[in-house]
Each structure stands twice: as C-alpha cells, then as structure tokens.
Design a protein around this motif. Structure first.
Motif, mmCIF file in Angstrom:
data_model
loop_
_atom_site.group_PDB
_atom_site.id
_atom_site.type_symbol
_atom_site.label_atom_id
_atom_site.label_comp_id
_atom_site.label_asym_id
_atom_site.label_seq_id
_atom_site.Cartn_x
_atom_site.Cartn_y
_atom_site.Cartn_z
ATOM 1 N N UNK A 457 0.829 -1.205 0.000
ATOM 2 C CA UNK A 457 0.000 0.000 0.000
ATOM 3 C C UNK A 457 0.862 1.252 0.000
ATOM 4 N N UNK A 458 2.028 1.204 0.646
ATOM 5 C CA UNK A 458 2.956 2.336 0.572
ATOM 6 C C UNK A 458 3.374 2.578 -0.875
ATOM 7 N N UNK A 459 3.603 1.494 -1.622
ATOM 8 C CA UNK A 459 3.963 1.613 -3.039
ATOM 9 C C UNK A 459 2.814 2.207 -3.840
ATOM 10 N N UNK A 460 1.573 1.848 -3.468
ATOM 11 C CA UNK A 460 0.401 2.410 -4.141
ATOM 12 C C UNK A 460 0.335 3.918 -3.924
ATOM 13 N N UNK A 461 0.535 4.354 -2.677
ATOM 14 C CA UNK A 461 0.533 5.785 -2.372
ATOM 15 C C UNK A 461 1.552 6.515 -3.235
ATOM 16 N N UNK A 462 2.763 5.982 -3.244
ATOM 17 C CA UNK A 462 3.826 6.660 -3.979
ATOM 18 C C UNK A 462 3.549 6.689 -5.476
ATOM 19 N N UNK A 463 2.990 5.607 -5.982
ATOM 20 C CA UNK A 463 2.635 5.573 -7.400
ATOM 21 C C UNK A 463 1.576 6.588 -7.758
ATOM 22 N N UNK A 464 0.556 6.726 -6.885
ATOM 23 C CA UNK A 464 -0.505 7.690 -7.151
ATOM 24 C C UNK A 464 -0.008 9.120 -7.021
ATOM 25 N N UNK A 465 0.895 9.359 -6.072
ATOM 26 C CA UNK A 465 1.459 10.701 -5.919
ATOM 27 C C UNK A 465 2.258 11.079 -7.152
ATOM 28 N N UNK A 466 3.071 10.151 -7.638
ATOM 29 C CA UNK A 466 3.845 10.414 -8.853
ATOM 30 C C UNK A 466 2.907 10.642 -10.037
ATOM 31 N N UNK A 467 1.872 9.822 -10.155
ATOM 32 C CA UNK A 467 0.899 9.983 -11.233
ATOM 33 C C UNK A 467 0.246 11.357 -11.164
ATOM 34 N N UNK A 468 -0.061 11.798 -9.950
ATOM 35 C CA UNK A 468 -0.679 13.115 -9.759
ATOM 36 C C UNK A 468 0.272 14.219 -10.212
ATOM 37 N N UNK A 469 1.549 14.102 -9.836
ATOM 38 C CA UNK A 469 2.526 15.122 -10.225
ATOM 39 C C UNK A 469 2.699 15.174 -11.733
ATOM 40 N N UNK A 470 2.687 14.005 -12.373
ATOM 41 C CA UNK A 470 2.796 13.953 -13.833
ATOM 42 C C UNK A 470 1.568 14.548 -14.504
ATOM 43 N N UNK A 471 0.394 14.260 -13.910
ATOM 44 C CA UNK A 471 -0.871 14.692 -14.514
ATOM 45 C C UNK A 471 -1.017 16.197 -14.494
#
Length: 621
Positions: A457-471
């Motif tokens: 779940x920590x990896x999920x958080x980090x992935x979504x944060x990165x996706x948000x920054x890219x978006x």
C-alpha cells in the motif's frame, strides 16, 4: 430437426421455455429459420443453471498440487479445482445470528464475491445434490442444525462488480441484462401451476429484455414473490458489490440517476418484503447518507471495524502459514508479511488474499499486485483536495508513522468536497489504511490512530502521488526517470540536476511561500525516490534544525540535506545570494552530524531559495 413445440413435449416443459433457451444459446446446434427455431433430434435438455459454475467451463487438468485461484469467484470451481481456503464457517456464524439483511463492507479483492457464491450454492434449491460441495468443509462438521439448511431455499443472486460504464443509459442496460440472466436461472417459474398467466407475462418481459426502468426497479420484489409462491418458501436475495455502479455514477456524472434507481430497487427487495428469508449485500462503502437504504431498519452492517465475521474476508495468519507450507515457501513468510499483512478487520490481523496468491504464483516476487486490480479513485480524489494539514499527515503516513483521524463509516465519495478530512474514513474502508487503535465516540464515529498497512500500500501511495505530479504538469516523466537513474548509478551530479529540474517545475504548481508547499515538495520526493530514503523535516542536528533531510536506507546512496529560504520581491542576483546563504548555513550549523552518526559520508547539500515563482538552487557534493 425438431420444432420448439416438439422438443417441449419431449422434455416436458413449455414451448416458451424452449424458445428462451434457443434465444440464449443454451441448446447446441439450434438454428433459426425465419421466426422459428429448429433443434437437432438428438439435442438434450439443458442442465439446471441454478447451481452450475458461473463459467460452465470444462475442468482443467489436475496438477500435482492444486493451482492457485487467481480471479476465481465461482465457489464450485474454486473448491474442486483450486487451492481453497475454507471460509464455510461464515455460514455457521450467520445462522447463529440470523440477521434478516446483512451488509458486508470490505476492500476490493478480499473474497466478497467468492463468499457470496458459496452462500448461494449452500442455500439454493437444486435438482443436483449440492451437499457434495460441502461434505469435506468445516461447516459440515458443525452438526445437523446447520446441515438442515443446505439446499432448502430459492436464491436470487446478482453481482454488480462489472457495472462500470460512462453513462446512465449503458449502466441501466447492463443491469437489465444481469436481471435477464438471473430470471433465466429460474425458468421453472414458467412451468409453475401456482402462478397466473399475467405473472408469467411480466416474468417474460424481463426474460426478453423488454422491461422499462420502472419494471426493473420492482424486479427483485416481484421475483421474490413468484419464487415464494412456487416453492412455498421465501427466497434468499444476494447482491454482490452493490456500490460499484454508485461509485461509477459519482465519477461519471449520473449519480442522481443511479442512487434514485438503487433506492427503489433495494427498497422493494429488502424493506418490509414478506417474501424474503434472508438478504446479503457486499460493497466497499455503506452509502447511508444517500438514503439508498432509507427506512431499512432491518439492515445489519458488518464493516472492517466490527468483530463479527472478521475472519471470513481475506486470509488469517494461520491460513497464510498453511498456504506457504503447502507450496514450499515457508522461508518467505517474513517478506510476505511485510508486503501484504497489516490489515485489521475487527480484532483479527488479515492478509490481502489477492496479493498473497499472486505473490506465490509469481514465485514469491514482491510487487504491488492489488493496485492493478482496479482504479485508485479514492487516492486520486484525496490528492485533488488535500489541505496543508492533510498533506503533512500523508507525508507522516508514508514515513511509517501513525496519525490521529476521525473515522465516520457512513461517509460517501462526494463528502470529500464538503469536508476533506473525510479522506481518512474513505481510505480506511477502501483498504488504504488500518486502525491499530480506535475509540468509539458518542456519535457513532471512531477516533483512531491510523497507519499504512504494509509495503504494497505504501507503493500504491507513492505511485498515485507520482501519477498526480505527472498529470498536473508539476513534473515530467523524464525528470522522474532521471532521479531514479541517478540513484541507481550513484551519479550525484545527475541527481542534483534532476532535483533542480523538479524544484523548478514544482514551484509553478504549489502555493509558493506557504508551508503547504514544502510538504507538497516532500511528498513528491517520496514518490520519486521510491524506497531509497527515510525523509525527515525540521529535525534537530548539529547546532540547529535542518528543513529537509533524506537519509539513505542503504549506504550505496548519498544523503541529501536541503535548507530552504523564502523572501518576496527579490531580484535574480539577490535570490542567488539567498540560495548561497542557505547552502552556507548547512555547514555552519553542522546539519550533517546526524547523517555522519548513521555512517553516511557522501552528502548532497542543497541551498534552495524562493521568491514568488522563481527558484534558485546552490549545490555542493
């Protein structure tokens, strides 16, 4: 070739039933000539669909060890062809409590659909002796008082897990099709001498896919009445993943239409329905605020906070131990625990079942398997509305800390815009948080200490944060890749360039000069730097407190210290001077002391100065 009328006489069923079977490809070799069907002479009557496998596929060749049930939600198939973790004692606990209508709320992929299909097979009346699917299970050892319920009830079963469409029209069309298929499982009603012709005509409108929206809303109520009349016993109604179309309605702008439909749909099925023995629903959220269950005072809710049924969704520690022993991976239990354990349902520690079986199936390679099973709309919405306080708490959660939050289990998706603090409630029920400590409040909410359950779940958080920054354009993929590559190759100059580019991009997308900017920066760096660093802020070190410190988890990576300064209205020359002042302060205040004590010798020092939307970085390696 025979006509439908001739086959109906041979099989002892009505011509209308044979026509329906032909229309739904249930009779192999049947061909349509004009408006009539022709059926092969040797065609056999289709088997009873009420208990057959949802897939109706031929069994696979048995292996030396049973294969893992990845994506199998069909009980008969799961328990006979795959490694099945026995959850049949759910039946015992239910029959002991006998609630009229039960709602089970759990995260996605925690075995809700498989459990509901298990209940269907256990309770449903059938021409087949379905007790054979339970005689070697735990429920069969519990005594006659439980066995006497097996195969004794008509059952209505709907799973809404695949009702995911962009429009209300497509959604209602899909629901119409699901009801058509479920009515098709009960063709015995067309032969019943206990039903009037007008009731059979109404039944046929659903079968033929001709029912309008009003008729669909009352379909469960009507079907339960007809089944009760035919069998002389009220049916069990099971609705799996009831809130999937509601969530889609929220994200795709037909929320009012779907909630209005569901309100009437469920009311007819569960509220004051005399033709109901028991009702079961599953979902992720309890949509109480939308009055979906308005007036349904016979509903018993079983959430992740409740101790009832806490062992039956997901895998317990004992079940995982047996699973690992069976496949010969006992030495991997520690790694598996770090990645997929940590959920708390009631008073029981629970592993994510989807991730566990995928981990074993992939030869014990730890990955975020759960994230690939659906969208993470909850986290996406959280990042869109995150306040300064929420951003700071998300940063703390990513560092493995606990934060205090109020948990209201009645919260709904659209409440995020009304009160962003509701994010913790959504994250908890959706599986993104656990509550190691909780205290019930007088208003029914909980005051909890919450934390991230595990590494997945920590990896999920980090992935979504990165996706948000890219978006949002705050970072480019090339910059993210540059940071990852520089860490991998230990190229400090490339890392300095990547962080400089990240800062330069980020400054345009955050509230410059506000404290929230710094926490947004930290959160972004956590995502970009993966698991390589422990990130700390405002920590005492040497003769002062540094702003941001990135302490490497492995010695092969450099430490990073950032000192940030901000002043308004600075010229380019003054801004550069301020960044040099920030860099000098790192040495002057001996901020490197903490890292040196932890054995970190190579440290990248960054003096970062802001003024309006301008940033200047002075670096020293």
């Amino acid at each position: 070739m025979r006509t439908c009328k001739e086959k109906a006489a041979e099989w002892g069923i009505s011509e209308r039933t044979v026509t329906y079977l032909c229309n739904n490809d249930r009779i192999p070799g049947a061909v349509k000539e004009g408006k009539s069907w022709k059926i092969p002479d040797n065609a056999e009557r289709p088997a009873d669909k009420r208990v057959k496998s949802v897939n109706d596929r031929e069994p696979e060749t048995a292996a030396e060890k049973k294969v893992l049930p990845i994506g199998i939600s069909d009980y008969i198939r799961a328990q006979s062809e795959y490694y099945y973790v026995d959850k049949t004692l759910l039946i015992q606990e239910f029959l002991d409590k006998k609630p009229l209508v039960s709602l089970f709320t759990r995260p996605r992929r925690f075995g809700k659909t498989l459990n509901m299909d298990m209940l269907r097979v256990f309770f449903e009346i059938s021409e087949e002796d379905t007790s054979v699917y339970f005689r070697d299970k735990a429920i069969w050892q519990c005594g006659e008082e439980y066995k006497k319920h097996q195969g004794q009830y008509p059952v209505i079963f709907l799973t809404l897990k695949d009702v995911k469409f962009d429009s209300w029209k497509a959604t209602i069309d899909k629901i119409r099709g699901l009801l058509q298929a479920e009515f098709g499982r009960h063709l015995e009603l067309l032969e019943s001498d206990k039903l009037a012709d007008y009731e059979k005509d109404s039944f046929s409108r659903i079968l033929d896919g001709k029912a309008n929206e009003v008729e669909l809303t009352s379909s469960l109520e009507n079907l339960s009445r007809l089944l009760c009349r035919h069998y002389g016993k009220a049916p069990i109604i099971i609705i799996d993943e009831y809130d999937t179309p509601i969530q889609e309605g929220y994200t795709k702008d037909f929320y009012d239409e779907i909630t209005g439909f569901m309100r009437n749909f469920f009311s007819g099925a569960f509220k004051d329905n005399r033709n109901l023995s028991y009702g079961f629903l599953t979902g992720i959220l309890r949509i109480a605020q939308e009055s979906i269950f308005s007036g349904l005072n016979n509903l018993t809710v079983n959430s992740v906070m409740d101790e009832d049924y806490d062992r039956f969704f997901g895998f317990t520690r004992e079940e995982v131990g047996q699973l690992m022993d069976y496949y010969g991976f006992s030495e991997k239990e520690t790694e598996l625990k770090e990645w997929y354990d940590g959920y708390l349902f009631g008073g029981v520690e629970i592993y994510n079942p989807w991730s566990v079986i995928n981990y074993i199936a992939k030869g014990c390679i730890p990955q975020a398997y759960w994230v690939n099973t659906g969208k993470n709309e909850v986290l996406e919405d959280v990042l869109k509305v995150a306040t300064e306080d929420i951003t700071e708490k998300l940063y703390a959660l990513l560092q493995g800390q606990r934060v205090v939050a109020r948990i209201d289990q009645n919260v709904v998706y659209r409440s995020l815009s009304e009160d962003p603090a509701n994010i913790y409630s959504l994250l908890l029920v959706a599986g993104y948080l656990k509550a190691p400590r909780r205290e019930l409040q007088s208003d029914g909410a909980y005051l909890c200490e919450v934390s991230i359950p595990n590494m997945e779940i920590a990896a999920v958080y980090k992935g979504e944060i990165l996706s948000h920054l890219l978006q949002i354009g705050a970072i480019t993929r090339s910059t993210a890749n540059m940071i990852a590559e520089s860490l991998y190759t230990n190229d400090l100059k490339k890392l300095q360039k990547a962080i400089t580019e990240y800062m330069d991009k980020s400054i345009s997308f955050y509230d410059t000069g506000a404290e929230g900017f710094y926490h947004g920066l930290i959160l972004g760096l956590v995502a970009l730097m993966d698991n390589h660093y422990k990130i700390k802020s405002n920590r005492e070190a040497g003769d002062g407190r540094y702003d941001i410190g990135l302490i490497p988890r492995k010695n092969k990576y450099p430490g990073i210290i950032m000192e940030l300064k901000w002043k308004s209205g600075l010229s380019e020359e003054a801004l550069a001077a301020l960044s040099r002042e920030a860099l000098t302060q790192i040495d002057k205040k001996r901020y490197m002391t903490e890292m040196h004590c932890e054995g970190v010798e190579r440290i990248l020092k960054l003096g970062i100065a802001f003024s309006g939307k301008n940033v200047e970085i002075e670096a020293e390696i």
